[in-house]
Design an enzyme around this catalytic site. Structure first.
Site, mmCIF file in Angstrom:
data_model
loop_
_atom_site.group_PDB
_atom_site.id
_atom_site.type_symbol
_atom_site.label_atom_id
_atom_site.label_comp_id
_atom_site.label_asym_id
_atom_site.label_seq_id
_atom_site.Cartn_x
_atom_site.Cartn_y
_atom_site.Cartn_z
ATOM 1 N N ASP A 235 4.555 4.664 7.961
ATOM 2 C CA ASP A 235 3.970 5.132 9.213
ATOM 3 C C ASP A 235 2.787 6.065 8.925
ATOM 4 O OD1 ASP A 235 4.402 5.364 12.163
ATOM 5 O OD2 ASP A 235 4.620 7.484 11.690
ATOM 6 N N GLU B 149 0.650 1.259 7.905
ATOM 7 C CA GLU B 149 -0.111 1.394 9.135
ATOM 8 C C GLU B 149 -1.283 2.297 8.810
ATOM 9 O OE1 GLU B 149 0.510 3.137 13.612
ATOM 10 O OE2 GLU B 149 1.120 4.286 11.874
HETATM 11 C C1 NOJ Z 1 2.861 5.241 14.581
HETATM 12 C C2 NOJ Z 1 4.000 4.523 15.225
HETATM 13 O O1 NOJ Z 1 3.686 3.149 15.290
HETATM 14 C C3 NOJ Z 1 4.209 5.131 16.588
HETATM 15 O O2 NOJ Z 1 5.160 4.404 17.325
HETATM 16 C C4 NOJ Z 1 4.619 6.577 16.422
HETATM 17 O O3 NOJ Z 1 4.676 7.192 17.690
HETATM 18 C C5 NOJ Z 1 3.614 7.349 15.558
HETATM 19 N N1 NOJ Z 1 3.226 6.631 14.390
HETATM 20 C C6 NOJ Z 1 4.177 8.681 15.141
HETATM 21 O O4 NOJ Z 1 5.147 8.507 14.150
#
Ligand code: NOJ
Length: 545
Positions: free
Chosen positions: A200, A242
């Site tokens: 993440d 991500e």
């Molecule tokens: C990215 C995630 O995809 C999202 O759902 C989340 O709210 C944020 N990161 C914070 O962890």
């Protein structure tokens, strides 16, 4: 399937709490998921990506972790999780989990200790400022829901940094103890048997935040270090990150520029995602062609992960204002459909007006483009959204298994309401109905994914645009690898088209349609190849032994 298995994977993303509830408490759980593994195997899924599974106050759908070494007791126990890994493995399904280490929940004992005293051993695990930072109101990820990135904590008598919500204090990556702990977390889950991590918020993890500096330095070397660590612990484990950053910054997430893939294995292709949405909205393949042309070459081993819908909003922030306006106009015209000024909080089926042909076209395109396809639960049956739910929760409703009460998701009170009414209500859209219908969207997904298995060049090979004189709206692309060549036609318009593909005829050894929206006449010498409005054809050109 161990050698670069991720290049041939079909990844299915699900949130345990909305997938299947085995004990009637209204919350999905691990045993519920175990009971549905056969469904996922039949669909052709080879890798599960589980949204956060850890204990959490659940204020950001689990992305606010309060214990990295356990599973949320509402989902089951570590024992259940080990059993899940075992049962999934028996069916040839790998499991990766979300690794959310940019921040913790503010309820995490580390933060509770850190804020309690400047002398706490955990104080330096977070990012503090004694004075109010000038960039306090900059860099918010959730505008409208978030007012600042530095919040004053009265107990700590200091400001703490949080890139996301204020209940998610950022960990201090500059601190070697934090780095060691992140490795320990990875090691723990690898030891249990996961096949890797969806990391993440990677651009923020590596940020060495300095109060008052909205462009704090980033330490890419941390990614090299982590990759090496993970690989030593489990040779075929993958990191899927991500990193929604500018295109020119992408490559360094894969490696240090020396040509080797020494950092992240796979990155979500956010740029392609936005351009796919634009192409669908404008019925024009140009944005996809541009994406294919402009995307930087990846070091050997690097791979894109493609998606149409994920668990967040459709993020259109990297489009121009005009482009974004076109996508909004077509797919999210009402303010309640939009989020953060940059995105759309609807599922694909509802954006595409529940138009079956259009949906097939869209998913055929995603799955035939370069990279590893990622599918969000429920998309395979064409689930809709509930705009009455807040923010991103609109697309996080329980999986619709059957026409039984609560969509067969639970016998209790569901954690979130199931979609009960309208065209997307569970009596109309559910797994049970579709699995008995060879003409259903679910059956189509099963067929399409099986075809993907027969064409390994799609995930692993080179994907390029084929520059033939195609009629308006038609995209022609190909996938080449040592295994052979596939050619693809996608008609983004509703008007039937005929394409002159004679220039590739010489390459055709045993040309045939591997998948198409309908039965088409023999390909002949490729001079006049028809493709219906919203139609698609996957044509095998060559197959190497
Ligand atoms: C990215 C995630 O995809 C999202 O759902 C989340 O709210 C944020 N990161 C914070 O962890």
């Amino acid at each position: 399937m161990s050698d670069r298995w991720y290049k041939k994977a079909v990844v299915y993303c699900l949130d345990i709490d909305t997938f299947a509830d085995s004990n009637g408490d209204g919350v999905g759980d691990i045993r519920g998921l175990i009971g549905r593994l056969d469904y996922l195997a039949r669909l052709g899924v080879t890798c599960l990506w589980l949204n956060p599974i850890h204990p959490s106050p659940d204020r950001d759908d689990g992305y606010d972790v309060s214990d990295f070494y356990n599973v949320d007791p509402r989902f089951g126990t570590l024992g259940d999780f080990a059993e899940l890994l075992h049962q999934a493995g028996n069916l040839g399904i790998k499991v990766i989990i979300d690794l959310v280490v940019n921040h913790t929940s503010d309820k995490h004992p580390w933060f509770q200790s850190a804020r309690s005293s400047p002398d706490s051993p955990y104080r330096n695990w977070y990012v503090w400022s004694e004075t109010e930072p000038d960039d306090r109101r900059q860099g918010m990820v959730f505008p409208g829901e978030q007012r600042e990135t530095w919040t004053y904590d009265r107990t700590a008598k200091a400001w703490f940094y949080h890139r996301f919500y204020k209940f998610q204090p950022d960990l201090n990556i500059k601190n070697p103890e934090v780095r060691a702990e992140i490795k320990k977390i990875c090691a723990f889950w690898l030891q249990l048997g996961v096949s890797g991590f969806r990391m993440d918020a990677v651009p923020f993890i590596i940020e060495e935040t300095e109060p008052g500096n909205p462009n704090s330095p980033k330490d890419m070397e941390f990614l090299s270090d982590l990759r090496q660590f993970v690989q030593w612990r489990k040779g075929d484990a993958v990191l899927l990150a991500e990193a929604n950053v500018e295109p020119d910054q992408l490559v360094e997430f894969f490696g240090d520029g020396g040509g080797a893939n020494g950092r992240i294995h796979m990155l979500f292709d956010f740029m392609l995602n936005a351009r796919l949405m634009l192409a669908l909205a404008r019925a024009d393949p140009e944005p996809v062609i541009e994406a294919l042309r402009e995307t930087p070459a990846l070091p050997d081993g690097g791979q894109w992960a493609t998606f149409l819908r994920n668990h967040d909003e459709v993020d259109l922030s990297r489009l121009t204002a005009d482009q974004r306006a076109d996508v909004f106009a077509k797919f999210g015209p009402e303010p309640e459909m939009q989020l953060y000024g940059r995105g759309i909080r609807r599922r694909l089926a509802s954006m595409l007006g529940n138009d079956r042909r259009w949906l097939e076209l869209a998913y055929s395109l995603q799955f035939s483009l370069r990279g590893t396809p990622v599918l969000r639960y429920g998309e395979e049956i064409g689930m809709g959204d509930d705009l009455a739910l807040e923010g991103r929760d609109s697309i996080r409703t329980p999986m619709q298994w059957s026409a039984l009460p609560n969509a067969g998701f639970t016998t209790g009170d569901p954690v979130r309401p199931v979609i009960a009414d309208g065209d997307f209500g569970y009596e109309k859209v559910n797994v049970t109905l579709q699995r008995h219908d060879p003409g259903s969207l679910l059956s189509w997904f099963e067929r399409m994914i099986r075809t993907l298995r027969e064409a390994p060049e799609i995930g692993a090979g080179a994907c390029t645009h084929v520059d033939v004189p195609a009629p308006e709206g038609v995209l022609v692309h190909r996938a080449d690898d040592v295994t052979g060549t596939m050619l693809f036609l996608h008609n983004l318009c509703t008007k039937d088209a005929v394409v002159d593909l004679s220039s590739v005829y010489a390459e055709a050894e045993f040309p045939n349609d591997m998948l198409a929206d309908r039965e088409y006449p023999d390909l002949g010498k490729f001079a006049e190849v028809p493709v219906a409005g919203h139609g698609y054809r996957w044509i095998r050109l060559r197959r190497r032994p």
